[in-house]
Design an enzyme around this catalytic site. Structure first.
Site, PDB file in Angstrom:
ATOM      1  N   ASP A   1       7.619   0.620   2.679  1.00  0.00           N
ATOM      2  CA  ASP A   1       6.959  -0.322   2.398  1.00  0.00           C
ATOM      3  C   ASP A   1       6.084  -0.351   0.827  1.00  0.00           C
ATOM      4  O   ASP A   1       5.763  -1.484   0.807  1.00  0.00           O
ATOM      5  CB  ASP A   1       6.285  -0.410   2.996  1.00  0.00           C
TER       6      ASP A   1
ATOM      7  N   GLY B   1      -1.816   7.145   7.321  1.00  0.00           N
ATOM      8  CA  GLY B   1      -1.846   5.711   7.750  1.00  0.00           C
ATOM      9  C   GLY B   1      -0.670   5.247   6.564  1.00  0.00           C
ATOM     10  O   GLY B   1      -0.436   5.890   5.796  1.00  0.00           O
TER      11      GLY B   1
END
Length: 319
Positions: A266, A301
């Site tokens: 992403d 993360g």
């Protein structure tokens, strides 16, 4: 290639509209991934903002993009957490909507010691997207340079977004992850279609029925032959294959020590959207995006791992 934005001189210059998913990520740290039926002890957990749409919007915003994010959340503290880093990054959330009596999307992410992850997603409010909700974004689509979407909202909504993009002459970037059953017109509107190796093969099988094992470059060429204007295949540490009307190129990825690969794809898409919206060519945009994706795997993360404009990005191995 998709026609340039035709809504008027300067309309949408540099502006990015991301339409997609927003989740809370529950990340579990383990030594290795469990076998079927096996119970393992984890070594830690954390909750953070996620969802492919939100991740891509956040990555683009942190890199200086002019980003609007259209999403659907539940209400309450999970929605607040899911949007918190987007707000910090300055993303325009005026087209993000709270859906009553529905939970915000949830992703359960298991990360092993090598940084590899497995993910289970509960759609929640992301699953409430409809073509009518997309129609309400007509002005936002028409006044953007590029529209970005992913496979974490229902296919009919993505299909309508592709139609609106084609009608308004707005470039449509589709990251079909996960691979869902979108219309062929949606695929042939994507410029580029961004997939990884396995996603590329699944899309090719859906478009042509081809099931034979072929290498990555052949898969990309076959997707282009099936009518997709441009294809970007991300392959992690093995780099990127990019193919468009001018040429096919392989771009290396920087060598880094991976900590957590969650959301790295992403980060790549968000960086790619910024570069394309600013007028860079697809090859050049992919080179920059590969550096951003590599930066992201060096931190834990998804959104918390993304670079800002002032961060030093790792260099390509053979730039």
């Amino acid at each position: 290639m998709t026609a340039p934005n035709s809504t008027g001189a300067g309309a949408g210059a540099g502006r990015i509209l991301v339409v997609g998913s927003v989740n809370v990520d529950l990340a579990l740290s383990v030594a290795r991934h469990p076998e079927p039926g096996e119970t393992l002890l984890g070594s830690g957990s954390r909750r953070s903002p996620g969802g492919k749409g939100a991740n891509q919007a956040c990555a683009a915003s942190r890199l200086g993009g002019d980003v609007r994010f259209a999403a659907r959340t539940g209400t309450g503290p999970d929605a607040d957490l899911a949007l918190s880093l987007l707000q910090d990054a300055g993303t325009d959330l005026s087209t993000t909507t709270e859906v009553p009596d529905v939970e915000t999307g949830l992703a359960v992410v298991t990360v092993d010691e090598a940084g590899e992850n497995s993910i289970v997603i509960l759609a929640g409010a992301n699953g409430t997207w409809s073509p009518e909700h997309v129609d309400a974004l007509h002005v936002e689509v028409a006044t953007s340079e590029i529209v970005v979407s992913q496979g974490e909202i229902p296919a009919p909504a993505i299909d309508q977004l592709a139609r609106l993009s084609a009608e308004t002459g707005t470039r449509f970037l589709l990251n079909l992850a996960p691979v869902i059953d979108v219309a062929e017109h949606t695929l042939t509107t994507a410029d580029p279609l961004v997939v990884n190796e396995s996603e590329g093969r699944l899309v090719l099988e859906a478009m042509t029925g081809a099931t034979a094992a072929i290498d990555d470059t052949m898969t990309v060429h076959a997707l282009r032959s099936a009518g997709i204007p441009s294809v970007v295949m991300t392959r992690g540490a093995h780099g990127v294959i990019v193919s468009h009307e001018n040429a096919t190129a392989e771009i290396t990825s920087p060598t880094v020590t991976a900590v957590d690969s969650t959301g790295a794809g992403d980060a790549f898409v968000g960086a790619l959207a910024v570069e394309l919206a600013q007028g860079h060519g697809l090859d050049e945009a992919c080179r920059h995006a590969a550096r951003v994706g590599a930066f992201a795997v060096t931190r834990p993360g998804a959104q918390p791992s993304y670079p800002d404009r002032q961060d030093d990005l790792p260099a390509l191995d053979h730039a």
